[in-house]
Design an enzyme around this catalytic site. Structure first.
Site: not given
Ligand code: COA
Length: 322
Positions: A114, A249, A279
């Site tokens: 990215c 980004h 993204n």
């Molecule tokens: N819909 C509903 N629930 C979801 C889900 C979705 N699409 N994706 C994950 N969950 C659930 C998980 O299973 C977890 O459930 P649990 O508590 O029962 O285990 C819960 O939501 C929390 O998961 P978590 O991964 O801690 O959520 P989060 O608040 O961190 O949000 C992202 C997840 C991916 C949105 C976030 O971590 C994020 O944006 N990270 C950065 C990713 C990124 O930018 N990557 C590219 C970098 S260039």
């Protein structure tokens, strides 16, 4: 005499087909509310079967050439950033060169996930400063939809397809003021996409899909982008108030908001495309830059800070006077 890299044109392309959060909620166990609240994303564009990284790059590049009003034969360097190339080789840059019919130039791809477009700007800036190149085309182009596991709700909600382009030209007037780029392979397990052929040769059965530990990536991204803002301001003797626009980004609104806060900016000074694009990996910064210029927010003389963070990890910034 300093030779600066000036922006003379920008372009962007998004495939026609749109996949909404509601569409995704028919495919995996998720909701529009969950996705929007956690990420800021509502829609993403999905490439048609006939589209490729190079076909999308061509459309974005032609827009940039048209805006710059130059003969494409003037381009002497093409840099393409992509994690989803048409082929392992030739490079997507060579395929783009052929599509544009540009003869006397050199082209190569870079892989910085990215952070690709910021790394591309950094490389182009060095080539222009040394006099090796005069007119450089940089394109970030991605078909993320082809490396996504559409049954994995933690990753399939985040990514979209698209291409962004910028044309730089050597000038005596200030353009790119500085770039700062970094990488740390120690984080390879937090965000990666296997090469299935290489994995198979090593006796592993891994599909070529994005794997991500989202929560951990999130924390490192916020901290790292905070540090790159400090580094960029300090190294260039700038105050927060010297920056007119943040062009980040587009990974997650909460990550972007943390960077804006670090800069003492309100969100009106941030070019945000995430809501309707998701993204788009290496394309996202250049797509946002193009949007900010074409809709008249980023004006000549404005100081723009671009930043990106991606798999590797890789991260960096590009500071420029438009
Ligand atoms: N819909 C509903 N629930 C979801 C889900 C979705 N699409 N994706 C994950 N969950 C659930 C998980 O299973 C977890 O459930 P649990 O508590 O029962 O285990 C819960 O939501 C929390 O998961 P978590 O991964 O801690 O959520 P989060 O608040 O961190 O949000 C992202 C997840 C991916 C949105 C976030 O971590 C994020 O944006 N990270 C950065 C990713 C990124 O930018 N990557 C590219 C970098 S260039």
């Amino acid at each position: 005499m300093t030779r600066w890299a000036n922006v003379i044109g920008t372009g962007g392309y998004l495939p026609e087909s749109i996949r909404s959060n509601r569409d995704l909620s028919q495919m995996v166990d998720t909701t529009d509310e969950w996705i929007y609240e956690r990420t800021g994303i509502k829609n993403r564009h999905i490439a048609a079967d006939h589209e490729t990284a190079s076909s999308m790059a061509e459309i974005a590049a032609r827009q940039a050439i048209e805006m710059a009003n130059i003969d494409p034969q003037q381009i002497d360097l093409i840099i393409v950033a992509t994690g989803t190339p048409d082929r392992v080789y030739p490079s997507t840059a060579c395929l783009l060169q052929q599509r544009l019919g540009v003869r006397n130039c050199v082209g190569f791809d870079i892989q910085a996930a990215c952070s690709g477009s910021v790394f591309g700007l950094s490389i182009a800036d060095q080539y222009i400063r040394t006099g090796f190149a005069k007119t450089v085309l940089i394109v970030g182009t991605e078909i993320c939809s082809r490396i996504i596991d559409w049954s994995d709700r933690s990753t399939c909600i985040l990514f979209g397809d698209g291409a962004g382009a910028v044309l730089l030209s050597a000038s005596e007037q200030p353009g790119i003021l500085a770039t700062h780029i970094h990488s740390d392979g120690g984080y390879e397990d937090l965000l990666y996409c296997p090469n299935p052929q290489a994995a198979a040769a090593a006796g592993q059965n891994e599909a070529g899909h994005i794997h991500m530990r989202g929560n951990e990536v999130f924390k490192v991204a916020v901290n790292t982008l905070g540090r790159i803002v400090d580094e960029t301001l300090e190294a260039n003797d700038l105050q927060q108030s010297d920056i007119d626009w943040l062009v980040p980004h587009q990974a997650n609104t909460r990550i972007i908001a943390a960077t804006a806060k670090k800069l003492g900016m309100d969100m009106e000074q941030v070019i945000l495309t995430l809501e309707n694009q998701g993204n788009t990996s290496s394309a996202s910064v250049l797509l946002a830059f193009n949007e900010g210029i074409r809709d008249g927010r980023i004006l000549r003389g404005h100081t723009v800070l671009m930043e990106a963070f991606g798999a590797g990890f890789t991260w960096g910034s590009a500071l420029l006077k438009y």
